[in-house]
Structures are given as C-alpha cells and as structure tokens.
Design a protein around this motif. Sequence first.
Motif, PDB file in Angstrom:
ATOM      1  N   LEU A  21       0.898  -1.240   0.005  1.00 23.02           N
ATOM      2  CA  LEU A  21      -0.159   0.050  -0.110  1.00 23.02           C
ATOM      3  C   LEU A  21       0.818   1.214  -0.079  1.00 23.02           C
ATOM      4  N   GLY A  22       2.017   1.363   0.973  1.00 25.59           N
ATOM      5  CA  GLY A  22       2.816   2.502   0.964  1.00 25.59           C
ATOM      6  C   GLY A  22       3.388   2.491  -0.596  1.00 25.59           C
ATOM      7  N   LEU A  23       3.818   1.638  -1.210  1.00 29.94           N
ATOM      8  CA  LEU A  23       4.418   1.811  -2.526  1.00 29.94           C
ATOM      9  C   LEU A  23       3.563   2.397  -3.706  1.00 29.94           C
ATOM     10  N   PHE A  24       2.364   1.663  -3.478  1.00 27.12           N
ATOM     11  CA  PHE A  24       1.190   2.275  -4.473  1.00 27.12           C
ATOM     12  C   PHE A  24       0.805   3.532  -4.173  1.00 27.12           C
ATOM     13  N   ALA A  25       0.664   3.923  -2.757  1.00 30.10           N
ATOM     14  CA  ALA A  25       0.209   5.392  -2.578  1.00 30.10           C
ATOM     15  C   ALA A  25       1.517   6.339  -3.009  1.00 30.10           C
ATOM     16  N   ALA A  26       2.679   5.982  -2.679  1.00 35.49           N
ATOM     17  CA  ALA A  26       3.909   6.905  -2.979  1.00 35.49           C
ATOM     18  C   ALA A  26       3.860   6.975  -4.618  1.00 35.49           C
ATOM     19  N   THR A  27       3.808   5.913  -5.336  1.00 38.83           N
ATOM     20  CA  THR A  27       3.595   6.054  -6.703  1.00 38.83           C
ATOM     21  C   THR A  27       2.297   6.969  -7.247  1.00 38.83           C
ATOM     22  N   LEU A  28       1.319   6.780  -6.494  1.00 30.90           N
ATOM     23  CA  LEU A  28       0.198   7.600  -7.093  1.00 30.90           C
ATOM     24  C   LEU A  28       0.551   8.986  -6.708  1.00 30.90           C
ATOM     25  N   TYR A  29       1.028   9.283  -5.683  1.00 34.50           N
ATOM     26  CA  TYR A  29       1.369  10.758  -5.055  1.00 34.50           C
ATOM     27  C   TYR A  29       2.479  11.267  -6.260  1.00 34.50           C
ATOM     28  N   VAL A  30       3.297  10.742  -6.649  1.00 29.78           N
ATOM     29  CA  VAL A  30       4.279  11.205  -7.508  1.00 29.78           C
ATOM     30  C   VAL A  30       3.448  11.551  -8.965  1.00 29.78           C
ATOM     31  N   ALA A  31       2.732  10.524  -9.384  1.00 32.19           N
ATOM     32  CA  ALA A  31       2.027  10.742 -10.612  1.00 32.19           C
ATOM     33  C   ALA A  31       1.220  11.914 -10.510  1.00 32.19           C
ATOM     34  N   ILE A  32       0.424  11.909  -9.768  1.00 34.05           N
ATOM     35  CA  ILE A  32      -0.679  13.173  -9.821  1.00 34.05           C
ATOM     36  C   ILE A  32      -0.194  14.347  -9.192  1.00 34.05           C
ATOM     37  N   GLN A  34       3.156  15.345 -10.074  1.00 30.28           N
ATOM     38  CA  GLN A  34       3.600  15.803 -11.345  1.00 30.28           C
ATOM     39  C   GLN A  34       2.574  16.325 -12.210  1.00 30.28           C
ATOM     40  N   ALA A  35       1.577  15.586 -12.420  1.00 32.04           N
ATOM     41  CA  ALA A  35       0.645  16.122 -13.484  1.00 32.04           C
ATOM     42  C   ALA A  35      -0.011  17.672 -12.992  1.00 32.04           C
ATOM     43  N   LEU A  36      -0.190  17.607 -11.845  1.00 34.91           N
ATOM     44  CA  LEU A  36      -0.707  18.993 -11.486  1.00 34.91           C
ATOM     45  C   LEU A  36       0.424  20.236 -11.944  1.00 34.91           C
ATOM     46  N   VAL A  37       1.769  19.813 -11.463  1.00 32.62           N
ATOM     47  CA  VAL A  37       2.531  20.795 -11.781  1.00 32.62           C
ATOM     48  C   VAL A  37       2.941  21.276 -13.187  1.00 32.62           C
ATOM     49  N   GLU A 158       2.041  32.896  -8.336  1.00 35.25           N
ATOM     50  CA  GLU A 158       1.840  32.173  -7.333  1.00 35.25           C
ATOM     51  C   GLU A 158       1.569  30.803  -7.401  1.00 35.25           C
ATOM     52  N   THR A 159       1.854  29.905  -6.350  1.00 32.93           N
ATOM     53  CA  THR A 159       1.562  28.551  -6.405  1.00 32.93           C
ATOM     54  C   THR A 159       0.749  28.040  -5.248  1.00 32.93           C
ATOM     55  N   ALA A 160       0.185  28.971  -4.655  1.00 24.79           N
ATOM     56  CA  ALA A 160      -0.772  28.860  -3.496  1.00 24.79           C
ATOM     57  C   ALA A 160      -1.685  27.460  -3.476  1.00 24.79           C
ATOM     58  N   ALA A 161      -2.725  27.804  -4.690  1.00 22.32           N
ATOM     59  CA  ALA A 161      -3.518  26.867  -5.042  1.00 22.32           C
ATOM     60  C   ALA A 161      -2.891  25.519  -5.326  1.00 22.32           C
ATOM     61  N   LEU A 162      -1.741  25.596  -6.017  1.00 22.62           N
ATOM     62  CA  LEU A 162      -1.291  24.242  -6.410  1.00 22.62           C
ATOM     63  C   LEU A 162      -0.613  23.636  -5.304  1.00 22.62           C
ATOM     64  N   ASP A 163       0.026  24.277  -4.515  1.00 22.69           N
ATOM     65  CA  ASP A 163       0.430  23.516  -2.951  1.00 22.69           C
ATOM     66  C   ASP A 163      -0.526  23.058  -2.167  1.00 22.69           C
ATOM     67  N   SER A 164      -1.609  23.919  -2.379  1.00 20.05           N
ATOM     68  CA  SER A 164      -2.852  23.310  -1.287  1.00 20.05           C
ATOM     69  C   SER A 164      -3.356  22.237  -2.142  1.00 20.05           C
ATOM     70  N   GLU A 165      -3.325  21.917  -3.475  1.00 16.30           N
ATOM     71  CA  GLU A 165      -4.101  20.880  -4.162  1.00 16.30           C
ATOM     72  C   GLU A 165      -3.069  19.484  -3.605  1.00 16.30           C
TER      73      GLU A 165
END
Length: 201
Positions: A21-32, A34-37, A158-165
């Motif tokens: 679960l930790g590996l899946f969550a980390a992979t999902l976090y990085v992917a999403i 990066q897509a937001l940025v 500014e990146t306030a909205a991006l950082d919040s997401e």
Amino acid sequence: MRGSIRTRLLLWMVGGMAILLGLFAATLYVAISQALVASFDTGLVSTARAISVSVERTDSGLRTDIDETEMPEFRRADKPEYFEVWREDGPVLARSSSLKQADLDRFEGGPGAFVFRSLRLPDGRAGRAAGLRFTPMADDEAVRPASTPDTVLVVARETAALDSEIAELRWLLAAGTGGTIVLALLVGAVVVRHGLRPLDA
C-alpha cells in the motif's frame, strides 16, 4: 506458542500489505503531483508565448508592444502575476506594472526551450516561474536575424492553489493508507484466529 504463531502470521500479513500500500500510495502521489505541476507549467507557457509575440526586431533594435489591458492578471492589486523581459546582453526591455521597480530572478535555458523554477515572488508569496530565451520576430523582412540579440523572458505566478492541492492529495493518500492498514490489522486478526481454530482444537 499458539499466541506467538498468531502474532507472527498477523505481522507478516499486515506488514506485507502495508509495504504494498505504501508503494502504491507513493507512486500515485508522484504521478498526480507531477501532473498538477505540469498543468500549472502549461499555463505559464501559454502566458509566456502570448507575451513573446509582442517583442519585435526593428531596424533600430528591439521593440515591445505589450498591452496589459488584455492581460488583467498583471494589473490587479490583489495577488498579481509578473513578467519581465530583458535583452540577452542585459538591459530590461519591459516589466509588468505589478513589479513596479522590482525585478524577477532572471534565468533561461537554451534558445526556444522553457525552464521552470520555484521562487519567492517580489511580494513574498511562494511562486513558480518559466524562463525562455527566444529570437524576436522581425517586423520587416529586411531585418536580419543576426542584427539584434536574443531576448530573455520570465513569467511568474503564485503557487498557493497548487501547493494546497498537493498537500490535500498527500493528506488523503496518507489517511487512506493508514486507515486501510488499521482495517487490515483488524480483519487479519479475525482471519488468523479463525484459521488457527483447528490447531487450538
């Protein structure tokens, strides 16, 4: 003895699930994230391209014709965006009215290549900027490309909205992973106890 077996089985089962679960969550976090940025950077690129076409080469040098009335994000009093244009050899050609007499950090990549950087905006907010070195278009076919230097453009917001997401995404994934592990621990305890009943008998 039986209690020790139960504990080990439960730890192996929940531990393995926690790692997956930790590996899946980390992979999902990085992917999403990066897509937001990347989506944020696409907006910077769009704005930079709109400004770059307003810089022209003329027989007398470089001319800027940037109409901020068509870009209200650079004029608003609350949380404005910023841009600054330099000649490659140093002097400032134009800056957004939001900058007043301040300057953005100047940076650039290769000709025509965007470079992105996180920075602190002039008013102290966290921001992100796109830097570009480009050759302005000529307003006359007689003007040769080598007659004037290239131009450097930096656009920042500014990146306030991006950082919040991204922070919300991180919290949701952490909470979801932690909750799933606790649930797996409870379910695992029941399953292990039920599976070891023949040994108890």
